[in-house]
Scaffold this active site. Structure first.
Site, short mmCIF file in Angstrom:
data_model
loop_
_atom_site.label_atom_id
_atom_site.label_comp_id
_atom_site.label_asym_id
_atom_site.label_seq_id
_atom_site.Cartn_x
_atom_site.Cartn_y
_atom_site.Cartn_z
N ARG A 4 0.38 23.93 -28.51
CA ARG A 4 0.20 25.15 -27.79
C ARG A 4 1.01 25.49 -26.44
NH1 ARG A 4 -5.58 25.31 -26.48
NH2 ARG A 4 -5.29 27.15 -25.83
N LYS A 5 1.56 24.59 -26.14
CA LYS A 5 2.33 24.19 -24.81
C LYS A 5 3.51 24.64 -24.74
CE LYS A 5 1.11 20.00 -24.14
NZ LYS A 5 0.81 18.71 -23.81
N ASP B 85 6.70 34.22 -12.19
CA ASP B 85 5.54 33.96 -13.24
C ASP B 85 5.88 35.30 -14.11
OD1 ASP B 85 1.89 34.78 -12.85
OD2 ASP B 85 3.31 33.39 -14.17
N LYS C 44 14.51 27.39 -1.79
CA LYS C 44 15.67 26.47 -1.31
C LYS C 44 16.21 27.50 -0.07
CE LYS C 44 16.30 23.75 -4.97
NZ LYS C 44 16.15 22.34 -4.80
C1 DCC Z 1 0.80 42.72 -22.43
C2 DCC Z 1 2.16 42.11 -22.41
C3 DCC Z 1 2.49 41.36 -21.38
C4 DCC Z 1 3.93 40.64 -21.09
C5 DCC Z 1 4.36 40.46 -19.89
C6 DCC Z 1 3.61 39.35 -19.10
C7 DCC Z 1 3.54 39.49 -17.70
C8 DCC Z 1 2.59 38.77 -16.84
C9 DCC Z 1 2.73 37.32 -16.96
C10 DCC Z 1 1.89 36.65 -16.10
C11 DCC Z 1 1.01 35.52 -16.50
C12 DCC Z 1 -0.01 35.03 -15.67
O1 DCC Z 1 -0.15 35.33 -14.34
S1 DCC Z 1 -1.31 34.69 -16.70
C13 DCC Z 1 -2.55 34.71 -15.25
C14 DCC Z 1 -2.72 33.36 -14.67
N1 DCC Z 1 -3.41 32.34 -15.46
C15 DCC Z 1 -4.65 32.19 -15.87
O2 DCC Z 1 -5.40 32.95 -15.47
C16 DCC Z 1 -4.95 30.93 -16.90
C17 DCC Z 1 -5.97 30.26 -16.50
N2 DCC Z 1 -6.40 29.19 -17.24
C18 DCC Z 1 -6.82 29.20 -18.39
O3 DCC Z 1 -7.25 30.37 -18.86
C19 DCC Z 1 -7.04 27.86 -19.24
O4 DCC Z 1 -6.77 26.94 -18.64
C20 DCC Z 1 -5.53 27.86 -20.27
C21 DCC Z 1 -5.81 29.02 -21.26
C22 DCC Z 1 -4.36 27.88 -19.41
C23 DCC Z 1 -6.05 26.58 -21.05
O5 DCC Z 1 -7.28 26.34 -21.50
P1 DCC Z 1 -7.59 26.05 -23.03
O6 DCC Z 1 -7.27 26.80 -23.68
O7 DCC Z 1 -8.83 25.58 -22.81
O8 DCC Z 1 -6.71 24.82 -23.23
P2 DCC Z 1 -6.86 23.35 -22.56
O9 DCC Z 1 -7.11 22.20 -23.71
O10 DCC Z 1 -7.40 23.10 -21.43
O11 DCC Z 1 -5.15 22.92 -22.52
C24 DCC Z 1 -4.32 23.02 -23.59
C25 DCC Z 1 -3.03 21.99 -23.47
O12 DCC Z 1 -2.56 22.29 -22.10
C26 DCC Z 1 -2.57 21.39 -21.25
N3 DCC Z 1 -2.72 21.91 -19.81
C27 DCC Z 1 -3.51 22.99 -19.68
N4 DCC Z 1 -3.56 23.23 -18.28
C28 DCC Z 1 -2.69 22.30 -17.71
C29 DCC Z 1 -1.99 22.29 -16.60
N5 DCC Z 1 -2.45 22.85 -15.43
N6 DCC Z 1 -1.10 21.24 -16.22
C30 DCC Z 1 -0.77 20.14 -17.25
N7 DCC Z 1 -1.17 20.50 -18.54
C31 DCC Z 1 -2.37 21.23 -18.58
C32 DCC Z 1 -3.77 20.54 -21.61
O13 DCC Z 1 -3.82 19.28 -21.16
C33 DCC Z 1 -4.01 20.64 -23.06
O14 DCC Z 1 -2.70 19.50 -23.34
P3 DCC Z 1 -2.95 19.00 -24.87
O15 DCC Z 1 -4.30 18.10 -24.82
O16 DCC Z 1 -2.88 19.91 -26.12
O17 DCC Z 1 -1.63 18.25 -24.93
#
Ligand code: DCC
Length: 203
Positions: A157-158, A111, A136
């Site tokens: 946005r994807k 991640d 694996k």
């Molecule tokens: C500081 C330096 C750091 C730099 C270094 C960073 C290192 C750390 C990186 C860690 C990253 C993480 O762990 S991040 C933490 C874990 N993740 C989270 O907490 C995210 C929680 N989920 C959310 O906040 C939300 O669901 C979002 C933001 C992901 C999406 O919500 P939204 O903004 O309302 O958008 P939404 O319309 O729902 O979705 C947009 C498009 O994506 C699609 N979509 C959304 N989810 C999915 C899904 N699971 N599977 C398939 N498709 C999906 C939708 O169908 C839509 O497609 P279409 O209709 O447009 O075609």
């Protein structure tokens, strides 16, 4: 007083770039790091600095402060090729199955490497919407692995990324993974801004 000293220590620690070899790194980890770091000489690759975070907060994969006990890693970014490569040594505090790395620890690094790739090569700030992993081979505790991630395609946005994890010598594929990262909308970004580390160039 302790809290004051603690926060002073935190402030001092927060500016230490941890994405460098330290004495807990094995010779294998150091050698891979230097090979990857050599790629930064012609500018194709950049090393992503690794800080704890500021104040009381800790980046999850930097929060085991005893050297060598948790994740010891460095990530390199190739912006033009939309790729990231990471060398990671898994310490003893990451155990899952006896003498092997917890699957969640491997998922954390996947991640992080894919998230760091998205953050550095794409516009805007992305969150993980979906992460799929095929395990694996078990990863031995204390071993060094190489993570290779790339952006496969973007749709609005994807951002779709894929990654795989190999043994240090590249001979064995330990995992492969795919993910979907979604760029935060302007409104979501405004809300998120206050949580971003001040020097938000780092992980
Ligand atoms: C500081 C330096 C750091 C730099 C270094 C960073 C290192 C750390 C990186 C860690 C990253 C993480 O762990 S991040 C933490 C874990 N993740 C989270 O907490 C995210 C929680 N989920 C959310 O906040 C939300 O669901 C979002 C933001 C992901 C999406 O919500 P939204 O903004 O309302 O958008 P939404 O319309 O729902 O979705 C947009 C498009 O994506 C699609 N979509 C959304 N989810 C999915 C899904 N699971 N599977 C398939 N498709 C999906 C939708 O169908 C839509 O497609 P279409 O209709 O447009 O075609």
């Amino acid at each position: 007083m302790a809290r004051q000293v603690n926060s002073q220590r935190n402030q001092e620690e927060a500016v230490i770039d941890l994405a460098w070899p330290n004495e807990a790194w094995s010779d294998v980890t150091k050698e891979i790091f230097h090979q990857l770091n050599a790629g930064t000489e012609n500018g194709d690759w950049t090393r992503h600095p690794g800080y704890l975070r500021t104040g009381e907060r800790r980046l999850y994969c930097r929060n085991i402060s005893e050297q060598g006990k948790g994740f010891e890693y460095a990530i390199f970014i190739n912006k033009r090729e939309q790729r990231a490569t990471c060398v990671c040594q898994f310490g003893p505090y990451l155990e899952g199955p006896p003498s092997h790395v917890h699957g969640g620890a491997v998922a954390t690094m996947l991640d992080t490497v894919m998230g760091t790739c998205a953050y550095n090569v794409l516009e805007g700030f992305h969150l993980t919407a979906n992460l799929n992993i095929n395990y694996k081979k078990p990863v031995r505790l204390g071993s060094t692995a190489i993570f290779l991630a790339k952006v496969d395609k973007q749709e609005n946005r994807k951002a779709y990324l894929s990654a795989y994890v190999t043994s240090a010598d590249g001979s064995t594929t330990l995992c492969d993974a795919t993910s979907l990262f979604v760029q935060l909308s302007q409104e979501q970004m405004e809300k998120a801004k206050k949580y971003l580390p001040q020097d938000s160039h780092n992980d």
